[in-house]
Design a protein around this motif. Sequence first.
Motif, PDB file in Angstrom:
ATOM      1  N   MET A  74      58.312  37.121  43.028  1.00 20.82           N
ATOM      2  CA  MET A  74      57.039  37.535  43.617  1.00 20.82           C
ATOM      3  C   MET A  74      56.185  38.170  42.530  1.00 20.82           C
ATOM      4  O   MET A  74      56.636  38.365  41.403  1.00 20.82           O
ATOM      5  CB  MET A  74      57.260  38.535  44.762  1.00 20.82           C
ATOM      6  CG  MET A  74      57.972  37.985  45.970  1.00 20.82           C
ATOM      7  SD  MET A  74      57.978  39.213  47.298  1.00 20.82           S
ATOM      8  CE  MET A  74      59.140  38.490  48.430  1.00 20.82           C
ATOM      9  N   GLY A  75      54.961  38.511  42.914  1.00 21.50           N
ATOM     10  CA  GLY A  75      54.040  39.183  42.008  1.00 21.50           C
ATOM     11  C   GLY A  75      53.200  40.186  42.767  1.00 21.50           C
ATOM     12  O   GLY A  75      53.370  40.384  43.977  1.00 21.50           O
ATOM     13  N   VAL A  76      52.263  40.795  42.076  1.00 23.87           N
ATOM     14  CA  VAL A  76      51.403  41.814  42.671  1.00 23.87           C
ATOM     15  C   VAL A  76      50.673  41.274  43.903  1.00 23.87           C
ATOM     16  O   VAL A  76      50.468  41.992  44.880  1.00 23.87           O
ATOM     17  CB  VAL A  76      50.407  42.346  41.609  1.00 23.87           C
ATOM     18  CG1 VAL A  76      49.325  43.213  42.227  1.00 23.87           C
ATOM     19  CG2 VAL A  76      51.157  43.132  40.544  1.00 23.87           C
ATOM     20  N   SER A  77      50.315  39.992  43.886  1.00 23.39           N
ATOM     21  CA  SER A  77      49.591  39.415  45.022  1.00 23.39           C
ATOM     22  C   SER A  77      50.435  39.349  46.291  1.00 23.39           C
ATOM     23  O   SER A  77      49.905  39.119  47.377  1.00 23.39           O
ATOM     24  CB  SER A  77      49.061  38.021  44.675  1.00 23.39           C
ATOM     25  OG  SER A  77      50.142  37.135  44.454  1.00 23.39           O
ATOM     26  N   VAL A 102      46.137  47.382  37.638  1.00 20.93           N
ATOM     27  CA  VAL A 102      47.294  46.539  37.947  1.00 20.93           C
ATOM     28  C   VAL A 102      46.992  45.569  39.076  1.00 20.93           C
ATOM     29  O   VAL A 102      47.328  44.389  39.008  1.00 20.93           O
ATOM     30  CB  VAL A 102      48.523  47.416  38.317  1.00 20.93           C
ATOM     31  CG1 VAL A 102      49.658  46.566  38.860  1.00 20.93           C
ATOM     32  CG2 VAL A 102      48.979  48.230  37.123  1.00 20.93           C
ATOM     33  N   MET A 103      46.339  46.047  40.131  1.00 18.39           N
ATOM     34  CA  MET A 103      46.176  45.252  41.342  1.00 18.39           C
ATOM     35  C   MET A 103      44.860  44.492  41.420  1.00 18.39           C
ATOM     36  O   MET A 103      44.726  43.594  42.256  1.00 18.39           O
ATOM     37  CB  MET A 103      46.339  46.152  42.563  1.00 18.39           C
ATOM     38  CG  MET A 103      47.738  46.743  42.609  1.00 18.39           C
ATOM     39  SD  MET A 103      48.093  47.601  44.118  1.00 18.39           S
ATOM     40  CE  MET A 103      47.854  46.312  45.298  1.00 18.39           C
ATOM     41  N   GLY A 104      43.893  44.828  40.605  1.00 18.73           N
ATOM     42  CA  GLY A 104      42.613  44.138  40.658  1.00 18.73           C
ATOM     43  C   GLY A 104      41.984  44.230  42.034  1.00 18.73           C
ATOM     44  O   GLY A 104      41.941  45.293  42.632  1.00 18.73           O
ATOM     45  N   GLU A 105      41.557  43.098  42.554  1.00 15.49           N
ATOM     46  CA  GLU A 105      40.881  43.056  43.850  1.00 15.49           C
ATOM     47  C   GLU A 105      41.844  42.913  45.029  1.00 15.49           C
ATOM     48  O   GLU A 105      41.405  42.807  46.168  1.00 15.49           O
ATOM     49  CB  GLU A 105      39.863  41.908  43.863  1.00 15.49           C
ATOM     50  CG  GLU A 105      38.725  42.104  42.866  1.00 15.49           C
ATOM     51  CD  GLU A 105      37.937  43.381  43.122  1.00 15.49           C
ATOM     52  OE1 GLU A 105      37.594  43.656  44.290  1.00 15.49           O
ATOM     53  OE2 GLU A 105      37.682  44.105  42.136  1.00 15.49           O
ATOM     54  N   HIS A 106      43.149  42.872  44.763  1.00 14.10           N
ATOM     55  CA  HIS A 106      44.133  42.731  45.838  1.00 14.10           C
ATOM     56  C   HIS A 106      44.222  44.051  46.605  1.00 14.10           C
ATOM     57  O   HIS A 106      44.626  45.069  46.058  1.00 14.10           O
ATOM     58  CB  HIS A 106      45.493  42.347  45.258  1.00 14.10           C
ATOM     59  CG  HIS A 106      46.545  42.124  46.289  1.00 14.10           C
ATOM     60  ND1 HIS A 106      46.451  41.146  47.261  1.00 14.10           N
ATOM     61  CD2 HIS A 106      47.723  42.760  46.507  1.00 14.10           C
ATOM     62  CE1 HIS A 106      47.524  41.191  48.029  1.00 14.10           C
ATOM     63  NE2 HIS A 106      48.303  42.170  47.598  1.00 14.10           N
ATOM     64  N   LEU A 107      43.815  44.036  47.874  1.00 14.54           N
ATOM     65  CA  LEU A 107      43.804  45.232  48.703  1.00 14.54           C
ATOM     66  C   LEU A 107      45.040  45.272  49.589  1.00 14.54           C
ATOM     67  O   LEU A 107      45.352  44.298  50.266  1.00 14.54           O
ATOM     68  CB  LEU A 107      42.544  45.268  49.570  1.00 14.54           C
ATOM     69  CG  LEU A 107      41.217  45.238  48.822  1.00 14.54           C
ATOM     70  CD1 LEU A 107      40.060  45.263  49.814  1.00 14.54           C
ATOM     71  CD2 LEU A 107      41.114  46.391  47.847  1.00 14.54           C
ATOM     72  N   VAL A 108      45.725  46.401  49.578  1.00 15.48           N
ATOM     73  CA  VAL A 108      46.933  46.588  50.380  1.00 15.48           C
ATOM     74  C   VAL A 108      46.753  47.801  51.280  1.00 15.48           C
ATOM     75  O   VAL A 108      45.844  48.595  51.086  1.00 15.48           O
ATOM     76  CB  VAL A 108      48.179  46.801  49.479  1.00 15.48           C
ATOM     77  CG1 VAL A 108      48.417  45.603  48.584  1.00 15.48           C
ATOM     78  CG2 VAL A 108      48.055  48.070  48.652  1.00 15.48           C
ATOM     79  N   ALA A 109      47.642  47.943  52.242  1.00 15.89           N
ATOM     80  CA  ALA A 109      47.737  49.197  52.966  1.00 15.89           C
ATOM     81  C   ALA A 109      48.293  50.210  51.962  1.00 15.89           C
ATOM     82  O   ALA A 109      49.214  49.898  51.207  1.00 15.89           O
ATOM     83  CB  ALA A 109      48.649  49.051  54.174  1.00 15.89           C
TER      84      ALA A 109
END
Length: 132
Positions: A74-77, A102-109
């Motif tokens: 897996m990866g950050v995405s 590290v995460m760029g535009e990838h939004l997480v909870a």
Amino acid sequence: MGGGLRITPVNAQNAPQSLHRRYSQAVDLSGHSRLLFISGQIPADGQGKVPASFEEQARFCWANLIAQLEAADMGVSNLVKVTTFLKRYEDRDINAKVRFEVMGEHLVALSTIITDVYDPEWLLEIEAIAAA
């Protein structure tokens, strides 16, 4: 990602909004077949060396977390939830800066908790959940 995995940010308009941090209030996860629960990753290298500065420690935590993701193909995405435990409130802006890099535009909870951590040398610890 691949397959039918969909990670959709959810932000209820009638709930408080974050004005200065990038994250999703909730994440709708569908089409996954695997979940990866990553234990708290510590700010140390493979020999247990812990750097003095908060920013270096944050980068070690993220490097260790990414290593766990990669070990599971897996990866950050693939991240859907990240919890950061900070020892000091004043480190929150540097923490956010490193996370954005590290995460760029990838939004997480996202949750950030100010608390003491397991080892007195550590200034933070990061745990996460990923899906594929």
